[in-house]
Design a protein around this motif. Structure first.
Motif, PDB file in Angstrom:
ATOM      1  N   ASP A  98       0.844  -1.125   0.005  1.00 37.32           N
ATOM      2  CA  ASP A  98       0.137   0.052  -0.072  1.00 37.32           C
ATOM      3  C   ASP A  98       0.726   1.129   0.166  1.00 37.32           C
ATOM      4  O   ASP A  98       0.620   2.129  -0.686  1.00 37.32           O
ATOM      5  CB  ASP A  98      -0.899  -0.071   1.320  1.00 37.32           C
TER       6      ASP A  98
ATOM      7  N   ALA B 153      -4.627   7.243   5.003  1.00 37.02           N
ATOM      8  CA  ALA B 153      -5.832   7.049   5.137  1.00 37.02           C
ATOM      9  C   ALA B 153      -6.962   7.758   4.341  1.00 37.02           C
ATOM     10  O   ALA B 153      -7.959   7.578   3.725  1.00 37.02           O
ATOM     11  CB  ALA B 153      -6.470   7.113   6.901  1.00 37.02           C
TER      12      ALA B 153
ATOM     13  N   LYS C 226      -8.437   4.026   3.170  1.00 37.72           N
ATOM     14  CA  LYS C 226      -8.701   2.850   4.000  1.00 37.72           C
ATOM     15  C   LYS C 226      -8.017   3.014   5.449  1.00 37.72           C
ATOM     16  O   LYS C 226      -7.259   4.131   5.639  1.00 37.72           O
ATOM     17  CB  LYS C 226      -7.967   1.741   3.165  1.00 37.72           C
TER      18      LYS C 226
ATOM     19  N   GLU D 184      -6.497   0.144   6.633  1.00 35.09           N
ATOM     20  CA  GLU D 184      -5.247  -0.867   7.094  1.00 35.09           C
ATOM     21  C   GLU D 184      -4.486  -0.972   5.836  1.00 35.09           C
ATOM     22  O   GLU D 184      -4.705  -0.835   4.714  1.00 35.09           O
ATOM     23  CB  GLU D 184      -6.057  -2.225   7.263  1.00 35.09           C
TER      24      GLU D 184
END
Length: 263
Positions: A184, A214, A219, A221
């Motif tokens: 990510d 975030a 998101k 996580e």
């Protein structure tokens, strides 16, 4: 005084971020603790003093000064206590400059519960930042640090630091980051003002990275990779005003400090 060198945020020796961990059986003055941290010359040295079962005081020192929060040396401290049989509880409360930090173990992974660091994008970027990091997408305040987003993971990996220029930015450290290709988020962390040119893996920086990404990714996580020469991986989960950091650690060395004054 016994010490342990632990590689944090890795499952392989000589990877991740090494920290020295010292369990203190008596009190020592700060000058000695700082001198030992300079002698170890790792990005962080952790000092532990036991309060009760599952309760420890924890301090972190770079080669130049004490800091308010350090992720990898907290992970290393918990690993050292458990692996040496100095702590039996699966949950440890570390009392620190950043409050009480809860660390737990489960299925071979260690989870650290840290405070979230709010990030705020800067509408006007300082000349010091522009001189140190070119081609950025955005810049944000990140507590004691500054966070600089680059266009992609390749730009983060290929960034060539000018340590004098980075040291001219009046912050603890400079986080550069981008969305990852096979994870990510990716990042690197530089803190030359604190005696750490480039930190291999920086847990505390991910308290800000979680907040920043975030909003960017929508998101809570993330899989994260720090693209230092040693490299390291961790999982990050945002939980309201807290950030959970998951990682592994391995012990690489242990020994005894002999240069301790007799009391």
């Amino acid at each position: 005084m016994r010490y342990t060198i632990v590689d944090a945020f890795t499952s392989s020796k000589f990877g991740g971020n090494p920290a020295a961990v010292c369990v203190l059986e008596q009190s020592y003055n700060d000058e000695l603790l700082q001198a030992l941290a300079a002698e170890f010359n790792l990005s962080e040295t952790a000092y532990l003093s036991k309060r009760a079962e599952g309760e420890w005081d924890l301090r972190w020192f770079t080669p130049l000064r004490e800091v308010n929060l350090c992720g990898h040396a907290t992970l290393a401290s918990a690993h050292a206590l458990w692996s040496q049989g100095l702590e039996n509880s699966d949950n440890i409360r570390f009392h620190s400059r950043s409050g009480c930090l809860l660390v737990s173990r489960n299925d071979g992974r260690i989870c650290m519960d840290f405070p979230r660091t709010k990030t705020l994008e800067q509408p006007h970027v300082s000349e010091a930042v522009k001189n140190a990091v070119a081609g950025f997408v955005s810049v944000a305040d990140a507590g004691e640090d500054i966070l600089v987003e680059l266009p992609n993971a390749e730009a983060v990996a290929g960034f060539v630091p000018d340590f004098a220029a980075l040291a001219a930015i009046p912050v603890r450290g400079v986080i550069i980051t981008a969305a990852g290709d096979d994870c990510d988020i990716v990042s690197r962390f530089f803190a030359p003002r604190f005696g750490i040119n480039e930190d291999p893996v920086t847990g505390s920086a991910h308290c800000a990275l979680a907040d920043y990404w975030a909003r960017r990714l929508g998101k809570a996580e993330f899989s994260a990779r720090q693209l230092s020469p040693r490299g390291g991986e961790l999982s990050v989960a945002l939980r309201d005003q807290r950030v959970l950091l998951f990682g592994q650690a391995v012990t690489t060395m242990a020994g005894e400090v002999l240069a301790i004054p007799h009391r």
